[in-house]
Design a protein around this motif. Sequence first.
Motif, PDB file in Angstrom:
ATOM      1  N   ALA A 231       0.835  -1.202   0.000  1.00  0.00           N
ATOM      2  CA  ALA A 231       0.000   0.000   0.000  1.00  0.00           C
ATOM      3  C   ALA A 231       0.871   1.252   0.000  1.00  0.00           C
ATOM      4  O   ALA A 231       0.540   2.253  -0.657  1.00  0.00           O
ATOM      5  N   PHE A 232       1.997   1.223   0.710  1.00  0.00           N
ATOM      6  CA  PHE A 232       2.928   2.352   0.708  1.00  0.00           C
ATOM      7  C   PHE A 232       3.465   2.589  -0.701  1.00  0.00           C
ATOM      8  O   PHE A 232       3.545   3.733  -1.165  1.00  0.00           O
ATOM      9  N   HIS A 233       3.829   1.510  -1.383  1.00  0.00           N
ATOM     10  CA  HIS A 233       4.334   1.641  -2.754  1.00  0.00           C
ATOM     11  C   HIS A 233       3.287   2.283  -3.655  1.00  0.00           C
ATOM     12  O   HIS A 233       3.601   3.183  -4.452  1.00  0.00           O
ATOM     13  N   ARG A 234       2.053   1.811  -3.568  1.00  0.00           N
ATOM     14  CA  ARG A 234       1.009   2.348  -4.443  1.00  0.00           C
ATOM     15  C   ARG A 234       0.760   3.831  -4.177  1.00  0.00           C
ATOM     16  O   ARG A 234       0.520   4.602  -5.106  1.00  0.00           O
ATOM     17  N   ALA A 235       0.831   4.235  -2.914  1.00  0.00           N
ATOM     18  CA  ALA A 235       0.490   5.611  -2.570  1.00  0.00           C
ATOM     19  C   ALA A 235       1.624   6.592  -2.829  1.00  0.00           C
ATOM     20  O   ALA A 235       1.365   7.769  -3.137  1.00  0.00           O
ATOM     21  N   HIS A 236       2.862   6.133  -2.736  1.00  0.00           N
ATOM     22  CA  HIS A 236       3.967   7.100  -2.734  1.00  0.00           C
ATOM     23  C   HIS A 236       5.051   6.845  -3.776  1.00  0.00           C
ATOM     24  O   HIS A 236       6.032   7.586  -3.817  1.00  0.00           O
ATOM     25  N   ARG A 237       4.877   5.833  -4.635  1.00  0.00           N
ATOM     26  CA  ARG A 237       5.909   5.563  -5.636  1.00  0.00           C
ATOM     27  C   ARG A 237       5.960   6.713  -6.641  1.00  0.00           C
ATOM     28  O   ARG A 237       4.966   7.020  -7.299  1.00  0.00           O
ATOM     29  N   PRO A 238       7.090   7.385  -6.787  1.00  0.00           N
ATOM     30  CA  PRO A 238       7.193   8.512  -7.722  1.00  0.00           C
ATOM     31  C   PRO A 238       7.010   8.052  -9.170  1.00  0.00           C
ATOM     32  O   PRO A 238       7.333   6.905  -9.522  1.00  0.00           O
ATOM     33  N   GLU A 239       6.509   8.923  -9.956  1.00  0.00           N
ATOM     34  CA  GLU A 239       6.325   8.612 -11.371  1.00  0.00           C
ATOM     35  C   GLU A 239       7.688   8.337 -12.007  1.00  0.00           C
ATOM     36  O   GLU A 239       8.655   9.065 -11.793  1.00  0.00           O
ATOM     37  N   GLY A 240       7.748   7.249 -12.765  1.00  0.00           N
ATOM     38  CA  GLY A 240       8.989   6.895 -13.436  1.00  0.00           C
ATOM     39  C   GLY A 240       9.923   6.033 -12.620  1.00  0.00           C
ATOM     40  O   GLY A 240      10.998   5.643 -13.104  1.00  0.00           O
TER      41      GLY A 240
ATOM     42  N   ARG B 116      11.653   2.849 -11.147  1.00  0.00           N
ATOM     43  CA  ARG B 116      11.846   1.495 -11.657  1.00  0.00           C
ATOM     44  C   ARG B 116      12.643   0.681 -10.638  1.00  0.00           C
ATOM     45  O   ARG B 116      13.613   1.162 -10.062  1.00  0.00           O
ATOM     46  N   PHE B 117      12.202  -0.583 -10.454  1.00  0.00           N
ATOM     47  CA  PHE B 117      12.966  -1.487  -9.596  1.00  0.00           C
ATOM     48  C   PHE B 117      14.236  -1.914 -10.309  1.00  0.00           C
ATOM     49  O   PHE B 117      14.290  -1.933 -11.556  1.00  0.00           O
ATOM     50  N   PRO B 118      15.261  -2.275  -9.575  1.00  0.00           N
ATOM     51  CA  PRO B 118      16.479  -2.783 -10.214  1.00  0.00           C
ATOM     52  C   PRO B 118      16.163  -4.016 -11.061  1.00  0.00           C
ATOM     53  O   PRO B 118      15.256  -4.791 -10.747  1.00  0.00           O
ATOM     54  N   ALA B 119      16.928  -4.211 -12.099  1.00  0.00           N
ATOM     55  CA  ALA B 119      16.696  -5.355 -12.995  1.00  0.00           C
ATOM     56  C   ALA B 119      17.270  -6.628 -12.395  1.00  0.00           C
ATOM     57  O   ALA B 119      18.122  -6.606 -11.505  1.00  0.00           O
ATOM     58  N   GLY B 120      16.779  -7.777 -12.888  1.00  0.00           N
ATOM     59  CA  GLY B 120      17.326  -9.077 -12.528  1.00  0.00           C
ATOM     60  C   GLY B 120      17.036  -9.485 -11.100  1.00  0.00           C
ATOM     61  O   GLY B 120      16.085  -9.036 -10.461  1.00  0.00           O
TER      62      GLY B 120
ATOM     63  N   ARG C 138      18.508  -8.818  -8.404  1.00  0.00           N
ATOM     64  CA  ARG C 138      18.625  -7.756  -7.395  1.00  0.00           C
ATOM     65  C   ARG C 138      17.288  -7.071  -7.142  1.00  0.00           C
ATOM     66  O   ARG C 138      17.025  -6.591  -6.042  1.00  0.00           O
ATOM     67  N   GLY C 139      16.460  -7.036  -8.143  1.00  0.00           N
ATOM     68  CA  GLY C 139      15.171  -6.367  -7.983  1.00  0.00           C
ATOM     69  C   GLY C 139      14.032  -7.312  -7.647  1.00  0.00           C
ATOM     70  O   GLY C 139      12.890  -6.863  -7.497  1.00  0.00           O
ATOM     71  N   LEU C 140      14.315  -8.639  -7.554  1.00  0.00           N
ATOM     72  CA  LEU C 140      13.239  -9.606  -7.330  1.00  0.00           C
ATOM     73  C   LEU C 140      12.529  -9.364  -6.003  1.00  0.00           C
ATOM     74  O   LEU C 140      11.298  -9.231  -5.970  1.00  0.00           O
ATOM     75  N   ARG C 141      13.242  -9.318  -4.921  1.00  0.00           N
ATOM     76  CA  ARG C 141      12.604  -9.157  -3.618  1.00  0.00           C
ATOM     77  C   ARG C 141      11.904  -7.806  -3.488  1.00  0.00           C
ATOM     78  O   ARG C 141      10.775  -7.748  -2.971  1.00  0.00           O
ATOM     79  N   PRO C 142      12.501  -6.688  -3.907  1.00  0.00           N
ATOM     80  CA  PRO C 142      11.744  -5.429  -3.851  1.00  0.00           C
ATOM     81  C   PRO C 142      10.445  -5.481  -4.649  1.00  0.00           C
ATOM     82  O   PRO C 142       9.422  -4.947  -4.210  1.00  0.00           O
ATOM     83  N   ARG C 143      10.474  -6.140  -5.823  1.00  0.00           N
ATOM     84  CA  ARG C 143       9.244  -6.220  -6.625  1.00  0.00           C
ATOM     85  C   ARG C 143       8.196  -7.071  -5.920  1.00  0.00           C
ATOM     86  O   ARG C 143       7.009  -6.747  -5.937  1.00  0.00           O
ATOM     87  N   LEU C 144       8.618  -8.176  -5.293  1.00  0.00           N
ATOM     88  CA  LEU C 144       7.660  -9.053  -4.621  1.00  0.00           C
ATOM     89  C   LEU C 144       6.978  -8.346  -3.453  1.00  0.00           C
ATOM     90  O   LEU C 144       5.750  -8.386  -3.310  1.00  0.00           O
ATOM     91  N   ILE C 145       7.771  -7.693  -2.611  1.00  0.00           N
ATOM     92  CA  ILE C 145       7.156  -7.045  -1.455  1.00  0.00           C
ATOM     93  C   ILE C 145       6.395  -5.795  -1.867  1.00  0.00           C
ATOM     94  O   ILE C 145       5.335  -5.482  -1.306  1.00  0.00           O
ATOM     95  N   GLY C 146       6.905  -5.082  -2.863  1.00  0.00           N
ATOM     96  CA  GLY C 146       6.201  -3.893  -3.336  1.00  0.00           C
ATOM     97  C   GLY C 146       4.888  -4.227  -4.018  1.00  0.00           C
ATOM     98  O   GLY C 146       3.967  -3.409  -4.042  1.00  0.00           O
TER      99      GLY C 146
END
Length: 715
Positions: free
Chosen positions: A282-291, A293-297, A299-307
């Motif tokens: 919910a924090f990601h949806r409310a406050h993620r700035p426009e543009g 991007r999570f890190p690729a590969g 390295r970005g797997l866990r941030p994408r899952l929790i986000g």
Amino acid sequence: MPRLSVIIPVRRARGSLRACLESVLSQSFTDIEVIGVDDAAPDGSGLLLDEFAGRDDRVQAIHLPDGAGPEGCRNAGAERAVGEYLLHLEAHYVLLPDALSAVADRLAEAGEPDLLLYGHHKRPFRGRPRPSRSLELLGGLDDGPLTGPERAGLLDIAPVSWNRAVRRSLHEGEKLGFGPGPHGERMYALQTLAAAESVAVLPVACVEHRQQRGIPGPDEEEPGSAPAGLVEAYTGLMEFLRERPRLEPVRPLLFERAVQELLSGYPAVRRGRRRYVRAVAAFHRAHRPEGFRFPAGARGLRPRLIGGGKYAALGGLDTALAVRRGLRAAPDAVRGQARRSLSKRYYWWQRKRPLDPNLAVYAAYWNRGVSCNPEAVFRKARELAPGVRGVWVVSKNQVDTVPEGIDHVVPGTRRYWSVMARATYFFNNVNFPDHVVKRPGQVHVMTHHGTPLKIMGLDQQDYPAAAQGLNFDRLLKRIDRWDWSVSANPHSTEVWARAYPGAARSLETGYPRNDVLATATGDDVRAAREALGLRPGQRALLYAPTHRDYEAGFTSRLDLERFCAEAGPDTVLMVRAHYFYGDTGLPEHPSVLDVSDHPRIEELCLAADALITDYSSVMFDFAHLDRPIVVHAPDWETYRTVRGVVFDLLSGRPGDTPGPVATSTEELARIFRDGAWDGPESRELLAAFRARFCPYGDGRAAERVVRRVLLGEEV
């Protein structure tokens, strides 16, 4: 208006606050105000604030009601401050020499920036100071002032309040403040970084971060609850930025920091992980700035899952982590099993039985007999709490010294293990052995057995000669068994808090063993003298030198025969060598009375007209009698260097020195010949010494301990 305002929140800092305040007030830069804020600290830290405020007009003491918390203290201090820049400092930390001069000079060089970040050293709880990572990072940054996106590197500097100087106009204009909870300070630090139009750095260590033991108090959060509050804290930070459009350039930087920290907090969540993941999403949806991007590969797997709120996918990772933790814990389990297998089976079985709420264990001086503070408490308990049975632990070779009618056990016997397993209360003036297992519901009271002049406990780490054979890891485990720490005076309370860091509550009642000194009658004094064979009119001097850890045997630094010859035939010198020594080798002399084996130091004090000592803690007890004390200190510099001391006994200042000081036999004899031992100057020094170290000399110390511990009454 002062240049700098130093704000110090105070709670549970009795043992460290003095060093903190002195480090600030001794700075070469003096255009400061110091604001100490106490929220009814239960350890009496607020009394130290009042002491410093009373003697230095740069210090203000603010007392808030209990429950204000760290954020309330910091905010109250900032509201009271009038300096151009605000600096926060924790009560457990110290400013390094010339730190404020370096800060003031750098502020002027940088053109009065809104924010100045400076470095610190980190001193482990048990270890020596070393440069911090933040200090290294500061050394690699441009001098600044830095603005906007240039501050990305500053996010790696520790986000704390005590490594920065904040312009007061910025603090007030942007309505900066500390929020509640464990993350309020971090958000304040990030607010200052975001709101400042100009930031300068000072790659110099200004603060020594002295780490404390991780001992949560009753009003602190449960482990594992902090990560959940992190979502709310970062939500507040994002709202702070949203309300200030000019801060939009730094929004992506702080959101990225939030993503990293919220992910790092996930493994520490013990309960409600699904709820935590949903809150992060919910924090990601409310406050993620426009543009963004999570890190690729990978390295970005866990941030994408929790986000994205993918709780099930994260569960698979949890399982793998749990297996890994189990494998790492296996050696600990094996060691634990080995320890359990070595435990006495009978003791183990007895610990399965219910505690006896009316059973108390007493011991003193490593089971040497019935004496000292525990004895005074024991006897008062018989009077005020007769339903609580007392059993003493006494070594086999000391059983004959136990007074008739006192129940006792010998260590290692069957009944000993039963008593230690089932008693509810434990009183000792030293630590109980390591084999004692503290059960839930058992109450341990450390009575101590002296007021500290010499370095004690964890402070001995810097004095190898004083710490011979002392295992500090084991000492910490023993300290953790304490529920109460009895203190004779505010000085002791402060030293014990620093030397024995733990969760034990201070019981500042005075020493129970000194009650007899406060209540003694003329008949008691006559009886004590008659028991020692002292004639009426004969001057009795008690000579009680201290133990020196760096010496194997007793060495009298006073020429006993010469002193007696010069003191005159009507003077008897009662010599009390420390109980650590065996054969004292005292000379045969009609005026020398060896009382080293006398069972009660209190009776010797009652019999004496004056005390001669070097650095023994008996001086603090003897002062209750309001009789002269003379210090014989021929090796003070050696002792203070090798053993370490907590104040300068020979300074001559009222409160430090109890009476005349001699450094040789000749000087000591002259003091007693010319009457200086009991003269006006001696009496003035003694009065100040008594005021500092004997504030509870009303004969009710044991009663206060019994009422608080055994009867549960407030005293």
